[in-house]
Write an enzyme that holds these catalytic residues in place. Structure first.
Site, PDB file in Angstrom:
ATOM      1  N   CYS A 183      -2.300  16.929   6.554  1.00  0.00           N
ATOM      2  CA  CYS A 183      -1.916  18.314   6.822  1.00  0.00           C
ATOM      3  C   CYS A 183      -1.698  18.648   8.300  1.00  0.00           C
ATOM      4  O   CYS A 183      -0.717  19.345   8.606  1.00  0.00           O
ATOM      5  CB  CYS A 183      -2.844  19.315   6.143  1.00  0.00           C
ATOM      6  SG  CYS A 183      -4.532  18.826   5.974  1.00  0.00           S
ATOM      7  N   ARG A 236     -10.258   6.934   4.794  1.00  0.00           N
ATOM      8  CA  ARG A 236     -11.523   7.677   4.785  1.00  0.00           C
ATOM      9  C   ARG A 236     -12.670   6.703   4.662  1.00  0.00           C
ATOM     10  O   ARG A 236     -12.608   5.759   3.880  1.00  0.00           O
ATOM     11  CB  ARG A 236     -11.544   8.667   3.620  1.00  0.00           C
ATOM     12  CG  ARG A 236     -10.387   9.644   3.722  1.00  0.00           C
ATOM     13  CD  ARG A 236     -10.336  10.618   2.583  1.00  0.00           C
ATOM     14  NE  ARG A 236      -9.164  11.473   2.748  1.00  0.00           N
ATOM     15  CZ  ARG A 236      -8.818  12.444   1.920  1.00  0.00           C
ATOM     16  NH1 ARG A 236      -9.585  12.699   0.870  1.00  0.00           N
ATOM     17  NH2 ARG A 236      -7.754  13.163   2.142  1.00  0.00           N
ATOM     18  N   GLN A 264      -1.505   9.554  -0.381  1.00  0.00           N
ATOM     19  CA  GLN A 264      -1.388  10.822  -1.089  1.00  0.00           C
ATOM     20  C   GLN A 264       0.092  11.163  -1.252  1.00  0.00           C
ATOM     21  O   GLN A 264       0.870  10.974  -0.321  1.00  0.00           O
ATOM     22  CB  GLN A 264      -2.054  11.939  -0.279  1.00  0.00           C
ATOM     23  CG  GLN A 264      -3.545  11.767  -0.131  1.00  0.00           C
ATOM     24  CD  GLN A 264      -4.138  12.907   0.678  1.00  0.00           C
ATOM     25  OE1 GLN A 264      -3.618  13.265   1.727  1.00  0.00           O
ATOM     26  NE2 GLN A 264      -5.221  13.483   0.186  1.00  0.00           N
ATOM     27  N   ASP A 284       1.521  13.767  -0.794  1.00  0.00           N
ATOM     28  CA  ASP A 284       1.063  15.012  -0.192  1.00  0.00           C
ATOM     29  C   ASP A 284       2.216  15.983   0.016  1.00  0.00           C
ATOM     30  O   ASP A 284       3.354  15.574   0.213  1.00  0.00           O
ATOM     31  CB  ASP A 284       0.421  14.686   1.167  1.00  0.00           C
ATOM     32  CG  ASP A 284      -0.695  15.646   1.502  1.00  0.00           C
ATOM     33  OD1 ASP A 284      -0.864  16.641   0.778  1.00  0.00           O
ATOM     34  OD2 ASP A 284      -1.397  15.405   2.492  1.00  0.00           O
ATOM     35  N   HIS A 298       3.015  20.206   1.587  1.00  0.00           N
ATOM     36  CA  HIS A 298       2.517  21.458   2.137  1.00  0.00           C
ATOM     37  C   HIS A 298       3.605  22.499   2.083  1.00  0.00           C
ATOM     38  O   HIS A 298       4.720  22.253   2.513  1.00  0.00           O
ATOM     39  CB  HIS A 298       2.007  21.257   3.565  1.00  0.00           C
ATOM     40  CG  HIS A 298       0.828  20.332   3.625  1.00  0.00           C
ATOM     41  ND1 HIS A 298       0.967  18.975   3.789  1.00  0.00           N
ATOM     42  CD2 HIS A 298      -0.497  20.564   3.469  1.00  0.00           C
ATOM     43  CE1 HIS A 298      -0.236  18.421   3.746  1.00  0.00           C
ATOM     44  NE2 HIS A 298      -1.138  19.348   3.556  1.00  0.00           N
ATOM     45  N   LYS A 353      -9.421  25.471  -4.438  1.00  0.00           N
ATOM     46  CA  LYS A 353      -8.313  24.715  -5.032  1.00  0.00           C
ATOM     47  C   LYS A 353      -8.385  24.677  -6.542  1.00  0.00           C
ATOM     48  O   LYS A 353      -9.432  24.967  -7.136  1.00  0.00           O
ATOM     49  CB  LYS A 353      -8.303  23.281  -4.466  1.00  0.00           C
ATOM     50  CG  LYS A 353      -9.649  22.590  -4.535  1.00  0.00           C
ATOM     51  CD  LYS A 353      -9.651  21.298  -3.702  1.00  0.00           C
ATOM     52  CE  LYS A 353     -10.947  20.541  -3.840  1.00  0.00           C
ATOM     53  NZ  LYS A 353     -10.821  19.161  -4.241  1.00  0.00           N
ATOM     54  N   HIS A 379      -1.666  23.364   0.075  1.00  0.00           N
ATOM     55  CA  HIS A 379      -1.706  21.894   0.106  1.00  0.00           C
ATOM     56  C   HIS A 379      -1.630  21.479  -1.354  1.00  0.00           C
ATOM     57  O   HIS A 379      -2.377  22.002  -2.173  1.00  0.00           O
ATOM     58  CB  HIS A 379      -3.024  21.359   0.653  1.00  0.00           C
ATOM     59  CG  HIS A 379      -3.449  21.929   1.970  1.00  0.00           C
ATOM     60  ND1 HIS A 379      -3.687  21.144   3.059  1.00  0.00           N
ATOM     61  CD2 HIS A 379      -3.704  23.201   2.366  1.00  0.00           C
ATOM     62  CE1 HIS A 379      -4.078  21.896   4.075  1.00  0.00           C
ATOM     63  NE2 HIS A 379      -4.101  23.158   3.681  1.00  0.00           N
TER      64      HIS A 379
END
Length: 576
Positions: free
Chosen positions: A271, A300, A318, A320, A322, A405, A451
RNA sequence: GCUCUUGUAGCUCAGGGGUAGAGCACUUCCUUGGUAAGGAAGAGGUCACGGGUUCAAAUCCCGUCAAGAGCUCCA
C-alpha cells in the site's frame, strides 16, 4: 450440548479419569468437545507422547467397561474450592473463580474422578461407544503465551465403531488432498530448505497454474477499471514509518537493509507504494476513483512454527489493489470490490465464509487513527453487508492496523480456516500520508482508500485450489491439458503433427514417446492427473481421428481430430 | 517462538553399535503393443548438519537446521 458433543465431552472425562489413575500428580485444566472430537489440557510431570496412548486407551476402555454413571452434584463455592485445594488442582480453582457469583456450581462425578463441569453428559461411561486418541501437543493455559504451557491430548469419539472408522478414513482421504503432498507428487512447487523456510519455489507446472490465475484475474481487473502498477521489493524505511508499519509491526518485518547510509525495508505490504503512485500528480475529483492493481510480492517474518506449505509463508504475492475515492463514492466502490470477489470465487465453485473484522476493543493501541477514522469505515462495511444480506461472522481484533475489513475465509483439507480475499476500508493512511484531491468547490479534500485482494495471497490460493480440486484441475488451469500417446513408433509423426496443431491453438500438450506400452503410458497420465489423453493407433491415424480418454469419464472412444481440437479449444478457454 | 514427533537414494519406506537395503522413478538395451504397470542390465546415498561417548556411530547422547501436529501469532 448436542448428543454427540455430550458423548465427546464425556469421553474427555474418561480420558481424565484414566490419566488420574496412571499419573495421579496430573493437574487438570479443561476438557471440552470440539468440532470433530475432544481434548483435555493437563499439566503432567511426565511428557506424554503417542507411545503412551496404548496404555491410556486401555485404561479408558476399562472405565467405559465399568459403565460408571455420571453423577451431577450441585456444590457450594467454598466446598468446591476446598475440594480442589486439597488435591492441588490449581487450574480448577482458577476456573472456579471464573464462574459468576450468581451461577450454580456443579461437579460431575464418575467412579473416582470428579470434575468441575457444567455438563451435560451421557448417563454413564458405558454409553460412549468408540473412541481413539489422536495426538498430543502443547497449549498455553487460557490461550495466553505468558501462561504456563500445558499438554493437550486430542481424541475423538462416536456412538459406534463404524462411525469412528468412517471418520478416520475421512481423515486419511483429507491427507491425500493435502496440497503439500500433491504439490510434490504433481511437481507443482517445492519448499526447499536450501532456499529458506517459508519461501516457496513454484516449479513449471505450478507456475503455469499461477500464470493462468493471474491472466484470468487481470482481464477481470481491466473490466473493473483498474490500472496496473509494478512496484519495487524494497523501499526506504521512512515510507513505512509514515504508514505506521515500522512502529506497529517491526517484529513482523525482515531486518532493515542498509544501502549507502540509507535504510530500506523488504516490503511487508504494497500500500505505501501505491500511495506514492497516487501522490505522483495532483488529483481532481474528476480523476476519482483511481484504482491501482499489482501482483506484489511481500515478505513477512512469520514465526517458524507457523509456517505451513503454501498457505502460510514468509514470501508471497498479493493480488493487491487500492482504490482511492471520495467519501461519497466509497460505498459503491466497496460493493464493486465485493462483486469482483464473488464473481471470481464462483468460477472455482469455491465456498467462502465472510467475516467482518473489527478492532479489539481491549487493545486499541494496536491500531492507528482514532474513532473519527474508524467509525465511518465500519459504518460502510456494515451498511453494505446489511443491504445485501451477506451472511457473515464478526471477528473482534481481526482488523488491519489501519482499518476494519471484510474477509473471505476458506477451509483447507485439514479443516483449518484461512483468509483469502479481503476488502478493507481505510481512512487512516490517507490521513497519515496527507492525501488530497481538489473538489468541485476548488477546495482540498481527503480521499478514502480501499485495500482489496481477491485471492489474497496467490500462493495460499493456489494451495487451497490444489486441495479443492484434489489436483484434478479444470482444463483451463491444468498444467498439461493433453497427453498424446502414440501406440507404436509408427504413429510418432502423427503425434508430432497433433502436438503442433495443439501448440498452434495455445493448448498445453506433450507426447509420451517412451518405449512403454500404451497401458503404462495411460497409467502414467492418470497418475499425473492429466485431464485428457489422446491415443493414436493405426486406426486413428488412417481415419484422421484420436481415441480420447478423459480423467473424468475414462475411454470416450474415437473422435475426429478436428472435432477434438474444437472441443478442446472451447473447454480450455479462460472463464469470464 | 513454545510443547511433542520426525529426518536413511528423486519418491514411499525397511534396517539399526561392526561400515548401506527394497519397491517405484531414472539411464541403456531388448520389446512396437489397443485403454491404469512388458523384460533385462545399470547408475544413484557424507544415513539432514555439527559435536560427544565408544576399539568402532547411520544406529546412543547433546546441539543446530528442516519438516509435521497443536498452541501462540497473523498487516
Amino acid at each position: 450440548m448436542s448428543p454427540l458433543e455430550e458423548l465427546r465431552h464425556s469421553a474427555a472425562h474418561v480420558l481424565a479419569t484414566a490419566l488420574q489413575r496412571l499419573h495421579p500428580e496430573t493437574k487438570f485444566d479443561i476438557g471440552p468437545p470440539t468440532a470433530s472430537g475432544f481434548y483435555y489440557d493437563i499439566d503432567c510431570p511426565k511428557r506424554l507422547s503417542t507411545e503412551d496412548f496404548a496404555a491410556i486407551e486401555t485404561e479408558m476402555a476399562r472405565v467405559i467397561a465399568a459403565d460408571e454413571p455420571f453423577e451431577r452434584r450441585v456444590v457450594g463455592r467454598e466446598e468446591a474450592r476446598a475440594f480442589f485445594a486439597e488435591r492441588g488442582q490449581t487450574f480448577k480453582i482458577g476456573r472456579l473463580d471464573d464462574i459468576p457469583p450468581d451461577e450454580e456450581i456443579t461437579f460431575y462425578v464418575n467412579g473416582d474422578f470428579t470434575d468441575l463441569c457444567a455438563g451435560s453428559h451421557v448417563p454413564s461411561t458405558g454409553k460412549i461407544g468408540a473412541f481413539k486418541l489422536l495426538g498430543v501437543s502443547g497449549s498455553y493455559h487460557r490461550g495466553d503465551e505468558s501462561q504456563p504451557q500445558l499438554q493437550r491430548i486430542y481424541g475423538t469419539a462416536f456412538p459406534t465403531a463404524a462411525e469412528l472408522e468412517a471418520h478416520l478414513a475421512a481423515l486419511e482421504e483429507a491427507a491425500r488432498r493435502d496440497h503439500r503432498k500433491l504439490g510434490a507428487q504433481l511437481k507443482l512447487f517445492r519448499l526447499d530448505s536450501g532456499i529458506g523456510s517459508g519461501l516457496p519455489l513454484l516449479l513449471p507446472r505450478g507456475a503455469t497454474i499461477r500464470a493462468q490465475l493471474e491472466t484470468m484475474l487481470s482481464r477481470k481487473l481491466e473490466d473493473y477499471g483498474y490500472d496496473r502498477l509494478y512496484s519495487p521489493h524494497i523501499g526506504a524505511i521512512d515510507l513505512y514509518k509514515t504508514s505506521g508499519h515500522y512502529p506497529y509491526y517491526a517484529e513482523s518485518m525482515y531486518q532493515p537493509i542498509r544501502i549507502e547510509e540509507r535504510e530500506f525495508l523488504l516490503k511487508p505490504m504494497n500500500c505505501p507504494m501505491h500511495i506514492q503512485a497516487y501522490t505522483a500528480e495532483p488529483r481532481s475529483y474528476r480523476d476519482l476513483p483511481q484504482r491501482y492493481a499489482e501482483y506484489g510480492t511481500v515478505y513477512r517474518m512469520e514465526q517458524s512454527g507457523e509456517l505451513s506449505g503454501l498457505v502460510r509463508v514468509r514470501g508471497f504475492t498479493q493480488d493487491d489493489g487500492h482504490v482511492f475515492c471520495t467519501p461519497e463514492q466509497l460505498k459503491d466502490e466497496f460493493k464493486s470490490c465485493l462483486r469482483l470477489v464473488q464473481e471470481v470465487m464462483a468460477l472455482f465453485d469455491l465456498r467462502t465464509r465472510c467475516r467482518v473484522s473489527l478492532r479489539d476493543p481491549d487493545n486499541l493501541d494496536k491500531y492507528v487513527g482514532d474513532d473519527s477514522l474508524w467509525t465511518p469505515a465500519e459504518a460502510c462495511i456494515r451498511a453494505v453487508v446489511d443491504e445485501l444480506g451477506l451472511e457473515h461472522s464478526v471477528g473482534l481484533g481481526e482488523a488491519a492496523f489501519y482499518g476494519p475489513k471484510l474477509d473471505f475465509m476458506a477451509l483447507d483439507a485439514l479443516g483449518r480456516s484461512w483468509q483469502l480475499g479481503t476488502i478493507q476500508v481505510d481512512f487512516s493512511l490517507p490521513e497519515r500520508f496527507a492525501l488530497e484531491f481538489t473538489g468541485s468547490d476548488n477546495a482540498k479534500h481527503r480521499p478514502v482508500m480501499i485495500h482489496r485482494a481477491v485471492f489474497g495471497s496467490v500462493e495460499r490460493f493456489l494451495g487451497l485450489l490444489i486441495e479443492h480440486y484434489a489436483g484434478d484441475f479444470p482444463l483451463w488451469l491444468a498444467p498439461e491439458q493433453v497427453r498424446i500417446v502414440p501406440i507404436t513408433d509408427a504413429q510418432l509423426p502423427a503425434a508430432e503433427a497433433l502436438l503442433a496443431r495443439c501448440k498452434g491453438l495455445r493448448l498445453r500438450a506433450a507426447i509420451d514417446d517412451s518405449s512403454d506400452k500404451m497401458g503404462a503410458k495411460i497409467r502414467k497420465a492418470e497418475l499425473e492427473k492429466i485431464p485428457l489423453t489422446a491415443i493414436l493407433g493405426k486406426r486413428e491415424v488412417e481415419s484422421g481421428s484420436v481415441a480420447l480418454r478423459s480423467r473424468a469419464k475414462g475411454d470416450e472412444g474415437a473422435l475426429a481430430t478436428e472435432k477434438f481440437l474444437e472441443r478442446l479449444k472451447s473447454e480450455a478457454a479462460l472463464p469470464s
